[in-house]
Scaffold this active site. Structure first.
Site, PDB file in Angstrom:
ATOM      1  N   SER A 259    -108.958 -53.001  61.886  1.00 45.48           N
ATOM      2  CA  SER A 259    -110.106 -52.424  61.198  1.00 45.48           C
ATOM      3  C   SER A 259    -111.299 -53.372  61.241  1.00 45.48           C
ATOM      4  O   SER A 259    -111.169 -54.585  61.039  1.00 45.48           O
ATOM      5  CB  SER A 259    -109.735 -52.140  59.740  1.00 45.48           C
ATOM      6  N   LYS A 308    -105.415 -40.912  52.986  1.00 40.61           N
ATOM      7  CA  LYS A 308    -106.639 -40.288  52.470  1.00 40.61           C
ATOM      8  C   LYS A 308    -106.358 -39.059  51.575  1.00 40.61           C
ATOM      9  O   LYS A 308    -107.097 -38.792  50.641  1.00 40.61           O
ATOM     10  CB  LYS A 308    -107.553 -39.870  53.616  1.00 40.61           C
ATOM     11  N   GLY A 368    -112.987 -29.664  65.934  1.00 40.71           N
ATOM     12  CA  GLY A 368    -111.894 -30.310  65.195  1.00 40.71           C
ATOM     13  C   GLY A 368    -111.815 -29.717  63.796  1.00 40.71           C
ATOM     14  O   GLY A 368    -112.802 -29.139  63.291  1.00 40.71           O
ATOM     15  N   GLY A 371    -109.170 -34.231  58.997  1.00 38.66           N
ATOM     16  CA  GLY A 371    -109.801 -34.841  57.828  1.00 38.66           C
ATOM     17  C   GLY A 371    -111.284 -35.120  58.020  1.00 38.66           C
ATOM     18  O   GLY A 371    -112.108 -34.812  57.156  1.00 38.66           O
ATOM     19  N   ALA A 372    -111.642 -35.712  59.162  1.00 42.13           N
ATOM     20  CA  ALA A 372    -113.049 -36.061  59.387  1.00 42.13           C
ATOM     21  C   ALA A 372    -113.884 -34.795  59.539  1.00 42.13           C
ATOM     22  O   ALA A 372    -115.024 -34.726  59.052  1.00 42.13           O
ATOM     23  CB  ALA A 372    -113.167 -36.938  60.630  1.00 42.13           C
ATOM     24  N   ARG A 392    -108.592 -26.883  68.469  1.00 43.77           N
ATOM     25  CA  ARG A 392    -107.483 -26.614  69.398  1.00 43.77           C
ATOM     26  C   ARG A 392    -106.510 -25.613  68.790  1.00 43.77           C
ATOM     27  O   ARG A 392    -106.137 -24.627  69.405  1.00 43.77           O
ATOM     28  CB  ARG A 392    -106.777 -27.945  69.702  1.00 43.77           C
ATOM     29  N   TYR A 452    -115.368 -44.194  67.805  1.00 45.79           N
ATOM     30  CA  TYR A 452    -116.202 -45.378  68.018  1.00 45.79           C
ATOM     31  C   TYR A 452    -115.552 -46.472  68.857  1.00 45.79           C
ATOM     32  O   TYR A 452    -116.157 -47.527  69.077  1.00 45.79           O
ATOM     33  CB  TYR A 452    -116.747 -45.939  66.705  1.00 45.79           C
TER      34      TYR A 452
HETATM   35  P1  NAP Z   1    -107.041 -35.762  62.175  1.00 48.80           P
HETATM   36  O1  NAP Z   1    -107.078 -35.389  60.738  1.00 48.80           O
HETATM   37  O2  NAP Z   1    -105.752 -36.143  62.815  1.00 48.80           O
HETATM   38  O3  NAP Z   1    -107.619 -34.492  62.996  1.00 48.80           O
HETATM   39  C1  NAP Z   1    -107.678 -34.493  64.378  1.00 48.80           C
HETATM   40  C2  NAP Z   1    -108.349 -33.210  64.874  1.00 48.80           C
HETATM   41  O4  NAP Z   1    -108.530 -33.372  66.270  1.00 48.80           O
HETATM   42  C3  NAP Z   1    -107.530 -31.945  64.654  1.00 48.80           C
HETATM   43  O5  NAP Z   1    -108.405 -30.870  64.430  1.00 48.80           O
HETATM   44  C4  NAP Z   1    -106.822 -31.798  65.994  1.00 48.80           C
HETATM   45  O6  NAP Z   1    -106.592 -30.441  66.328  1.00 48.80           O
HETATM   46  C5  NAP Z   1    -107.846 -32.322  66.949  1.00 48.80           C
HETATM   47  N1  NAP Z   1    -107.225 -32.874  68.140  1.00 48.80           N
HETATM   48  C6  NAP Z   1    -106.373 -33.907  68.194  1.00 48.80           C
HETATM   49  N2  NAP Z   1    -106.013 -34.139  69.467  1.00 48.80           N
HETATM   50  C7  NAP Z   1    -106.658 -33.212  70.216  1.00 48.80           C
HETATM   51  C8  NAP Z   1    -106.692 -32.939  71.610  1.00 48.80           C
HETATM   52  N3  NAP Z   1    -105.971 -33.661  72.480  1.00 48.80           N
HETATM   53  N4  NAP Z   1    -107.459 -31.920  72.044  1.00 48.80           N
HETATM   54  C9  NAP Z   1    -108.169 -31.185  71.180  1.00 48.80           C
HETATM   55  N5  NAP Z   1    -108.185 -31.377  69.844  1.00 48.80           N
HETATM   56  C10 NAP Z   1    -107.426 -32.402  69.382  1.00 48.80           C
HETATM   57  O7  NAP Z   1    -108.056 -36.926  62.504  1.00 48.80           O
HETATM   58  P2  NAP Z   1    -109.389 -37.290  61.697  1.00 48.80           P
HETATM   59  O8  NAP Z   1    -109.072 -38.232  60.609  1.00 48.80           O
HETATM   60  O9  NAP Z   1    -110.095 -36.027  61.361  1.00 48.80           O
HETATM   61  O10 NAP Z   1    -110.181 -38.129  62.799  1.00 48.80           O
HETATM   62  C11 NAP Z   1    -110.744 -37.508  63.946  1.00 48.80           C
HETATM   63  C12 NAP Z   1    -111.525 -38.561  64.748  1.00 48.80           C
HETATM   64  O11 NAP Z   1    -112.661 -38.987  64.007  1.00 48.80           O
HETATM   65  C13 NAP Z   1    -110.730 -39.838  65.034  1.00 48.80           C
HETATM   66  O12 NAP Z   1    -110.980 -40.260  66.348  1.00 48.80           O
HETATM   67  C14 NAP Z   1    -111.284 -40.843  64.060  1.00 48.80           C
HETATM   68  O13 NAP Z   1    -111.208 -42.170  64.554  1.00 48.80           O
HETATM   69  C15 NAP Z   1    -112.707 -40.393  63.968  1.00 48.80           C
HETATM   70  N6  NAP Z   1    -113.319 -40.829  62.702  1.00 48.80           N
HETATM   71  C16 NAP Z   1    -114.372 -41.659  62.804  1.00 48.80           C
HETATM   72  C17 NAP Z   1    -115.006 -42.087  61.668  1.00 48.80           C
HETATM   73  C18 NAP Z   1    -116.177 -42.998  61.788  1.00 48.80           C
HETATM   74  O14 NAP Z   1    -116.557 -43.601  60.780  1.00 48.80           O
HETATM   75  N7  NAP Z   1    -116.776 -43.114  62.946  1.00 48.80           N
HETATM   76  C19 NAP Z   1    -114.550 -41.666  60.394  1.00 48.80           C
HETATM   77  C20 NAP Z   1    -113.455 -40.804  60.328  1.00 48.80           C
HETATM   78  C21 NAP Z   1    -112.840 -40.391  61.509  1.00 48.80           C
HETATM   79  P3  NAP Z   1    -105.255 -29.654  65.888  1.00 48.80           P
HETATM   80  O15 NAP Z   1    -105.584 -28.971  64.593  1.00 48.80           O
HETATM   81  O16 NAP Z   1    -105.049 -28.701  67.028  1.00 48.80           O
HETATM   82  O17 NAP Z   1    -104.176 -30.679  65.778  1.00 48.80           O
END
Ligand code: NAP
Length: 526
Positions: A259, A308, A368, A371-372, A392, A452
């Site tokens: 992190s 979370k 997507g 969570g995010a 997806r 990122y």
């Molecule tokens: P999460 O809760 O696991 O959700 C992932 C989402 O992405 C789900 O909707 C999933 O779809 C979809 N997905 C996963 N793999 C996929 C693929 N191969 N093709 C198409 N869709 C796919 O994750 P999250 O916490 O929301 O985080 C999502 C991204 O945001 C991560 O990369 C995280 O690092 C980033 N993020 C960045 C920040 C920042 O401060 N920059 C903050 C939070 C999160 P399904 O419903 O089909 O599984």
């Protein structure tokens, strides 16, 4: 001059620096080269003589080193294999090395309790006459029976007692610090926990009663698991300023090792002169973390994967948006001990966008439904944006659209529409070669990439080539952290400084290709 150790006055604990840098090298030349580099910033050093094949050969150089650096305070350690060190010689040979180190000016010698127990008392007296003895005990497996062990240690006369255990939980740090608090008024103690979960004690032990803590000379130079680099201890964790009033914060999740939050938040605290320190908290269970919140205490937490959602049931209150989103990434502990939860990923999405367009009425596609994405969707709806969701798994996307009164789109439907903003809220792109959307599908003015690492994903490259404005995951990361800072301190966050260190760290990672090996840990976003 190093002075005659036989007549050297005992050093008072209060005069010792807070950090001892442990130096390892396989040759004497390399060891003193490293010591030269370290001693300028850190006068207290431990020479791990046991890493050198023939430790005795290093000692004439020790005398010369101390002549050039009269300010240096040296602990000579020649730990035997049986006690977790590298020295293969006999106990008598170990003692001979330590006596010789003292004769060459080393002010301290480290003697493991196992060695002390096997020594004749006259030999221990001989060592004590030559230098201050640090009687040490290392438990490479656990943090247990500290008081019993300490009782047996105090059967041996020593100038300092060093208790080092292994943290298998965050709470083990509390156990170590309570131990220090119980005994440090009567004895000169050094105490900390090893291991990735021992960071809390490596930083906070100095206010619990440990005379100093150990650091490595730099990344990759660790002589014990979990050792923090001296520069990070001084510059990022500001170890010299830690006192009873220092408020502790941290990022809690599993994993958290990669992190960037500790670097970013400690930079912010330092920049704003806030007496606070921010630690990585590798929690394998939420109950472990919650016990530490109470007993350390921790004043605020960044919550990351996988906690979370789970954390919400343990909070005394959350703001309405966090409740709707169903995920909390920020906790503040009020003065009455109550825990309040927020979701600052919302600010991480909304703030960068508001700097570029009016959100009311703007058409935003969120790709997507995790969570995010939920934080983005609810936050944008609250600002009056027209929100579309593509995901997806259709059912998950439709469910979120229903809950947030947004519109679910199939991929075919999406292709026929034009948006102001497209947000990638999937992890696709983290491996550097994939993109969740094709060039033709990027039908928007602004691309918001949440990923990122790497800093420039495939999607970002496509968007730049198409002349779209780009908001990077780093900007989101900084803004969600900035909002956390504000919630905890009530002050505006130094976002520019935070962004500067985050970008520099991401560039450094990209330069050494480390993101390729970090896998899931890169999901640690806060
Ligand atoms: P999460 O809760 O696991 O959700 C992932 C989402 O992405 C789900 O909707 C999933 O779809 C979809 N997905 C996963 N793999 C996929 C693929 N191969 N093709 C198409 N869709 C796919 O994750 P999250 O916490 O929301 O985080 C999502 C991204 O945001 C991560 O990369 C995280 O690092 C980033 N993020 C960045 C920040 C920042 O401060 N920059 C903050 C939070 C999160 P399904 O419903 O089909 O599984």
């Amino acid at each position: 001059m190093a002075g005659n150790p036989q007549h050297m006055p005992r050093l008072l604990p209060l005069r010792l620096p807070r950090v001892c840098v442990a130096i390892m090298a396989t040759t004497a030349a390399e060891m003193f080269e490293k010591a030269e580099a370290v001693v300028k910033d850190n006068s207290l050093i431990e020479l791990r003589l046991d890493y050198i094949r023939q430790p005795g050969t290093a000692l004439p150089r020790l005398r010369r080193f101390l002549e050039y650096h009269p300010e240096a305070l040296v602990i000579a350690t020649c730990r035997r294999v049986a006690h977790g060190g590298k020295f293969r010689g006999s106990l008598a040979a170990q003692v001979a090395v330590l006596v010789k180190a003292a004769a060459n000016g080393s002010q301290f010698v480290d003697l493991e309790m196992g060695s002390a127990a096997a020594l004749k008392s006259k030999d221990l007296d001989r060592l004590r006459a030559a230098a201050a003895v640090i009687l040490s005990f290392h438990d490479f497996r656990a943090t247990r029976k500290l008081d019993e062990t300490f009782q047996s240690m105090t059967a041996f006369p020593a100038d300092y007692y060093k208790m080092v255990s292994t943290a298998n939980s965050l709470y083990d740090n509390v156990v170590m610090m309570k131990f220090l608090e119980r005994h440090s008024d009567k004895h000169s103690l050094i105490g900390l926990c090893m291991g990735e979960q021992g960071t809390i004690s490596r930083v906070l032990c100095v206010r619990a009663g440990s005379i100093f803590t150990f650091a490595s000379a730099g990344p990759g130079e660790e002589t014990a698991p979990g050792q923090i680099a001296a520069r990070a201890l001084h510059d990022s964790y500001r170890i010299d300023q830690i006192d009873a009033a220092t408020k502790a914060y941290g990022v809690a999740g599993d994993p958290v090792a990669h992190s960037l939050s500790p670097l970013m938040m400690n930079t912010a605290f330092r920049r704003e002169n806030i007496n606070a320190v921010y630690l990585p908290l590798h929690a394998s269970k939420l109950s472990d973390l919650l016990a530490c919140v109470r007993d350390i205490p921790l004043h605020g937490l960044s919550i990351t994967l996988p906690y979370k959602q789970e954390i919400i049931q343990y909070l005394d209150n959350t703001d309405p948006l966090t409740e709707k989103i169903g995920a909390c990434n920020t906790v503040i502990r009020a003065q009455d001990g109550k825990l309040y939860g927020y979701n600052t990923d919302v600010a991480g999405v909304v703030r960068p966008l508001e700097q570029r367009l009016h959100l009311a009425g703007a058409k935003v596609l969120v790709v997507g439904a995790g969570g995010a994405a939920r934080a983005a969707v609810f936050g944008l709806k609250e600002r009056g944006a027209e929100v579309f969701i593509m995901n997806r798994t259709t059912s998950a996307g439709q469910k979120l659209a229903r809950q947030a009164r947004a519109k679910f789109l199939t991929r075919t439907q999406m292709r026929g529409l034009q948006f102001d903003v497209i947000i990638n809220a999937t992890p696709v792109g983290m491996n550097g070669t994939l993109s969740p959307l094709s060039e033709k599908e990027l039908n928007a003015r602004i691309l918001f990439e949440m990923v990122y690492t790497p800093a420039e994903t495939k999607l970002v490259k496509i968007a730049r080539a198409k002349d779209l404005q780009v908001i990077t995951g780093a900007e989101m990361f900084v803004q969600q952290g900035a909002r956390q800072f504000e919630i905890w301190t009530g002050k505006p966050a130094p976002a520019d400084d935070m962004q500067r260190v985050v970008i520099a760290a991401l560039q450094a990672r990209a330069a050494n290709g480390s993101h390729k090996n970090q896998g899931a840990s890169e999901l640690v976003a806060s």
